[in-house]
Design a protein around this motif. Structure first.
Motif, mmCIF file in Angstrom:
data_model
loop_
_atom_site.group_PDB
_atom_site.id
_atom_site.type_symbol
_atom_site.label_atom_id
_atom_site.label_comp_id
_atom_site.label_asym_id
_atom_site.label_seq_id
_atom_site.Cartn_x
_atom_site.Cartn_y
_atom_site.Cartn_z
ATOM 1 N N GLY A 71 17.120 -11.910 -9.716
ATOM 2 C CA GLY A 71 17.294 -10.640 -8.550
ATOM 3 C C GLY A 71 15.792 -11.106 -7.673
ATOM 4 O O GLY A 71 15.330 -12.434 -7.720
ATOM 5 N N HIS A 72 15.214 -10.283 -6.976
ATOM 6 C CA HIS A 72 14.227 -10.481 -5.596
ATOM 7 C C HIS A 72 13.136 -10.040 -6.416
ATOM 8 O O HIS A 72 12.992 -8.209 -6.635
ATOM 9 N N GLU A 73 11.946 -9.733 -6.058
ATOM 10 C CA GLU A 73 10.654 -9.370 -5.723
ATOM 11 C C GLU A 73 9.655 -8.869 -4.856
ATOM 12 O O GLU A 73 9.908 -10.160 -3.704
ATOM 13 N N TYR A 74 8.468 -8.057 -4.705
ATOM 14 C CA TYR A 74 8.132 -8.719 -3.515
ATOM 15 C C TYR A 74 6.895 -9.421 -3.500
ATOM 16 O O TYR A 74 5.969 -9.383 -4.538
ATOM 17 N N ARG A 75 6.442 -10.458 -2.304
ATOM 18 C CA ARG A 75 5.449 -11.282 -2.040
ATOM 19 C C ARG A 75 4.461 -10.333 -1.082
ATOM 20 O O ARG A 75 5.286 -11.054 -0.506
ATOM 21 N N GLY A 76 3.575 -9.896 -1.076
ATOM 22 C CA GLY A 76 2.947 -9.491 0.080
ATOM 23 C C GLY A 76 2.621 -10.929 0.838
ATOM 24 O O GLY A 76 2.636 -11.896 -0.108
ATOM 25 N N VAL A 107 0.785 -1.279 -0.267
ATOM 26 C CA VAL A 107 0.047 0.347 -0.212
ATOM 27 C C VAL A 107 0.516 0.803 -0.097
ATOM 28 O O VAL A 107 0.251 2.459 -0.104
ATOM 29 N N THR A 108 2.226 1.847 0.568
ATOM 30 C CA THR A 108 3.261 2.298 0.540
ATOM 31 C C THR A 108 3.869 2.661 -0.975
ATOM 32 O O THR A 108 4.834 3.102 -1.483
ATOM 33 N N SER A 109 3.457 1.269 -1.879
ATOM 34 C CA SER A 109 4.661 1.327 -3.400
ATOM 35 C C SER A 109 4.056 2.216 -4.799
ATOM 36 O O SER A 109 2.611 2.200 -4.054
ATOM 37 N N HIS A 110 4.500 3.253 -5.114
ATOM 38 C CA HIS A 110 4.172 3.659 -5.950
ATOM 39 C C HIS A 110 4.206 3.045 -7.517
ATOM 40 O O HIS A 110 3.207 3.585 -8.164
ATOM 41 N N GLY A 111 4.363 1.352 -7.507
ATOM 42 C CA GLY A 111 4.814 1.065 -8.886
ATOM 43 C C GLY A 111 3.725 0.277 -8.572
ATOM 44 O O GLY A 111 3.549 -0.771 -9.294
ATOM 45 N N MET A 112 2.199 1.036 -9.232
ATOM 46 C CA MET A 112 0.931 0.252 -9.174
ATOM 47 C C MET A 112 1.050 -0.360 -10.732
ATOM 48 O O MET A 112 0.498 1.235 -11.523
ATOM 49 N N GLU A 113 0.111 -1.164 -11.048
ATOM 50 C CA GLU A 113 -0.122 -1.114 -12.929
ATOM 51 C C GLU A 113 -1.631 -1.040 -12.376
ATOM 52 O O GLU A 113 -2.738 -0.717 -13.554
ATOM 53 N N SER A 114 -2.447 -0.989 -11.532
ATOM 54 C CA SER A 114 -3.632 -0.769 -11.784
ATOM 55 C C SER A 114 -4.219 0.983 -12.085
ATOM 56 O O SER A 114 -3.621 1.579 -11.886
ATOM 57 N N VAL A 115 -5.343 0.852 -13.060
ATOM 58 C CA VAL A 115 -5.167 2.378 -13.619
ATOM 59 C C VAL A 115 -6.178 2.982 -12.020
ATOM 60 O O VAL A 115 -6.179 4.587 -11.885
ATOM 61 N N LEU A 116 -6.951 2.336 -11.525
ATOM 62 C CA LEU A 116 -7.881 2.886 -10.357
ATOM 63 C C LEU A 116 -7.135 3.679 -9.804
ATOM 64 O O LEU A 116 -7.460 4.610 -9.221
ATOM 65 N N ASP A 117 -5.855 3.774 -9.079
ATOM 66 C CA ASP A 117 -4.668 3.688 -8.257
ATOM 67 C C ASP A 117 -4.244 4.212 -8.248
ATOM 68 O O ASP A 117 -3.797 5.601 -7.448
ATOM 69 N N GLU A 177 11.737 3.436 -5.774
ATOM 70 C CA GLU A 177 11.804 1.889 -4.637
ATOM 71 C C GLU A 177 12.176 0.253 -5.608
ATOM 72 O O GLU A 177 12.953 -0.268 -4.504
ATOM 73 N N ASN A 178 12.467 0.479 -6.934
ATOM 74 C CA ASN A 178 12.970 -0.822 -7.081
ATOM 75 C C ASN A 178 14.921 -0.853 -6.940
ATOM 76 O O ASN A 178 15.487 -1.730 -6.726
ATOM 77 N N GLN A 179 15.410 0.336 -6.920
ATOM 78 C CA GLN A 179 16.736 0.123 -6.611
ATOM 79 C C GLN A 179 16.500 -0.056 -5.521
ATOM 80 O O GLN A 179 17.593 -0.815 -5.304
ATOM 81 N N VAL A 180 16.005 0.588 -4.168
ATOM 82 C CA VAL A 180 15.809 -0.116 -2.961
ATOM 83 C C VAL A 180 15.795 -1.567 -2.091
ATOM 84 O O VAL A 180 16.641 -2.490 -2.244
#
Length: 650
Positions: free
Chosen positions: A541-546, A266-276, A417-420
């Motif tokens: 690399g690594h990815e976020y999986r909530g 919920v604090t990520s700015h990398g959103m694919e959803s148009v509504l977000d 965010e991706n760099q972090v």
């Protein structure tokens, strides 16, 4: 009253409201107004016989010839005082108070500080609350010839899609314990909370109970997180809930989860959803928590200087309950890609195009400009506008988002965010992430990065790392000092006009970093889902999986893997007995219940979700092939900045 879906639940109970409004002035609060909007809006009341509709405000009153009033309210002490003021300044002889909250909860609040346990245990709370409220109304009207009614009608849900529901009255409910993210004690109960927090837990539980009752559901309750355990405790033990479970027949699983266990998504700015994206960029529709204000000036002749502050022109919005084409487009904004949403809008707009733009079939790509061109062609043509107002508002909302300067900010923040993420995955303890963020805060004006978005990035980083990474103390000191300077420069904007001294900014910076460290500790209570940074399955690399994603993937897995973090409310005592007798400590029995044993599963997140999360969770369910109906509920749709403000209590 029975309902087969959450959308039907809302419709059924609104029909009960409409039965009572003929000839009445209707006063309603903001959350009820938002729920009304998703059921069809203002004209449902006016066409249903209301003579006027007003906001529930102490500054409102009614004409002397209006004798009937209907109040749609959350029945808080403040709102009851407001109703008193409205009645005092009007001349009503017939008043109906519609409480959206169950009367057993209202009774406890009306009698705060008194011992009413006998009344509650005997199940007489609702009847006693009705008597008290009706006596208040009679006294306030002050006439011998008057009629009053107090009735509970559970208006608290909206259903943006067929599988997602939100609860506007509970938009401010958040997992905190006496204002803290982490409770002071392990022996947690309602009375470790403040009176306000205790009331919120009861109100949320009462709403979920009403939903279950209307859908004839008898639930097995599961939870993840300390706050969710309190909500499930009320659902498990309250006399009203116990009575309901005796009468309901359809088995269901209710899973309640604390948002604070995972604030990354919920604090990520990398959103694919148009509504977000739209909700990130456009301002909120006034009084709403799940809709945006769309600037309608491109369609009108009015000269609007600043929107939405300029009240010459009412804002548009995204959701239009009475237009099936629009509800489909809204669903696409949640569940489809940006490209698919743009083609959908262009297709629908091309049918009303007065300039005959190219056919959608001949276009390789639909751009914001090509959509805007069709919309602009309708400017001033009020016959066309009135017929197609919904889709025009949605198109303008998407175009204004995609053309906004904030879009570049979101892209930059996503890149950061991706760099972090990769830096944390590669270096773990030797990371210099906090130093990088300190530098970003110092250079934020050069990069056109708002401080509130950088605070969201801080929460994102701390939640992402959890307890796996310990940041150097010196780096945290540098971050705190940098933050203090930035807060002093920008605190008026950030804190809505409050003025702070340099010393107060120092203290606030220390509090914010301490709170962020608490965020990193939230998953320490979890056994299996304590990490959200996973090796990528598709790329290097690594990815976020909530946490929610991991939970749902395990939930629908045909192998039925162990889910030790998902606690079953009924098993607490059995677990204690087993461990005390040292029986079956090595493995669980085959008889352990599983949420998918029931055909309906409701996952409810306390503290907000994103449209992107809803899409991914729903997709996991669909692709798994399970036959169960899985509904996703939450208190609200949330943006990165709102999620940051909730977590840091700003």
């Amino acid at each position: 009253m029975s309902a087969v879906s959450v959308k039907e639940f809302g419709r059924v109970w609104w029909s009960e409201v409409y039965n009572r409004i003929i000839g009445a002035v209707v006063f309603l609060d903001d959350p009820s107004a938002e729920c009304l909007h998703f059921d069809g809006g203002l004209f449902n009341l006016l066409n249903g016989g209301a003579v006027a509709v007003k906001s529930l405000s102490p500054f409102e009153f009614s004409r002397k010839d209006h004798k009937k009033a209907v109040f749609i309210t959350q029945t808080t002490a403040t709102q009851l005082r407001t109703i008193h003021e409205i009645i005092r300044n009007s001349d009503f002889t017939h008043c109906i108070l519609i409480s959206c909250v169950s009367f057993d909860v209202v009774y406890l609040e009306l009698n705060e500080g008194k011992d009413v346990s006998d009344v509650i245990a005997a199940g007489r709370g609702p009847a006693e609350a009705t008597k008290q409220l009706e006596a208040m109304l009679m006294e306030w009207i002050g006439k011998k010839q008057c009629a009053v009614e107090a009735v509970h009608i559970p208006i608290f849900t909206i259903a943006p899609t067929s599988v997602v529901f939100l609860t506007p009255p509970y938009q401010h409910v958040y997992p905190t314990f006496d204002g803290k993210l982490i409770p002071d004690t392990t022996s947690l109960d309602l009375y470790t909370l403040t009176s306000e927090e205790r009331s919120q837990v009861r109100r949320l539980a009462s709403g979920l109970n009403s939903l279950m009752e209307s859908m004839n559901l008898k639930e097995d309750i599961y939870y993840m997180g300390a706050y969710s355990s309190l909500v499930t405790g009320v659902l498990e033990n309250s006399p009203v809930c116990l009575a309901r479970r005796k009468n309901c027949t359809q088995p269901a699983s209710l899973i309640i989860v604390d948002r604070t266990l995972d604030l990354c998504g919920v604090t990520s700015h990398g959103m694919e959803s148009v509504l977000d994206r739209v909700m990130c960029v456009l301002p909120r529709f006034p009084g709403h928590s799940n809709n945006v204000a769309v600037d309608m000036s491109p369609l009108c002749e009015a000269n609007v200087i600043s929107h939405p502050d300029d009240m010459q022109l009412s804002p548009g919005c995204l959701f239009h309950a009475n237009d099936e084409s629009c509800t489909q487009t809204f669903d696409h904004m949640v569940n489809k890609s940006q490209k698919e949403v743009m083609f959908d809008l262009y297709n629908k707009l091309s049918k009303i195009d007065v300039q005959k733009s190219p056919s959608p079939k001949t276009l390789l790509k639909v751009t914001p400009q090509s959509v805007e061109k069709i919309v602009s062609a309708s400017k001033g043509n009020y016959e066309v506008i009135s017929k197609h107002l919904g889709i025009l508002q949605q198109a303008l909302g998407v175009v204004q988002t995609l053309k906004s300067p904030k879009r570049a900010q979101l892209d930059l923040l996503t890149s950061l965010e991706n760099q972090v993420q990769q830096s944390l995955a590669a270096s773990r303890d030797s990371t210099s992430v906090l130093m990088q963020i300190s530098q970003l805060i110092k250079t934020r004006k050069d990069r056109n990065l708002p401080l509130e978005n950088l605070l969201a990035l801080i929460v994102h980083v701390y939640s992402l790392t959890g307890t796996e990474v310990s940041f150097p103390a010196a780096h945290e000191v540098t971050l705190t000092e940098t933050l203090s300077v930035a807060l002093f420069e920008e605190h008026r904007n950030l804190l809505e006009g409050r003025v702070l001294s340099p010393e107060q900014c120092d203290q606030l910076a220390n509090n914010l970093v301490a709170r962020a460290k608490d965020v990193s500790s939230m998953r320490r209570i979890l056994l299996k889902y304590n990490s959200v940074l996973k090796p990528s399955e598709s790329t290097v690399g690594h990815e976020y999986r909530g946490v929610l994603q991991q939970l749902v993937e395990d939930l629908v897995d045909t192998e039925r893997p162990e889910m030790p973090d998902l606690r079953h409310r009924n098993e607490g005592l059995k677990d204690l007995l087993r461990s005390g007798l040292n029986i079956l400590t090595s493995k669980k029995t085959r008889g352990t219940k599983h949420p998918l044993d029931n055909s309906t599963v409701i996952i409810f997140v306390v503290g907000g979700v994103t449209a992107e999360e809803c899409k991914r969770l729903h997709r996991s369910v669909i692709t798994s092939g399970v036959d169960n109906t899985v509904l996703i509920g939450s208190t609200k749709f949330v943006t990165p900045v709102e999620a940051m403000r909730d977590a840091l209590a700003l």
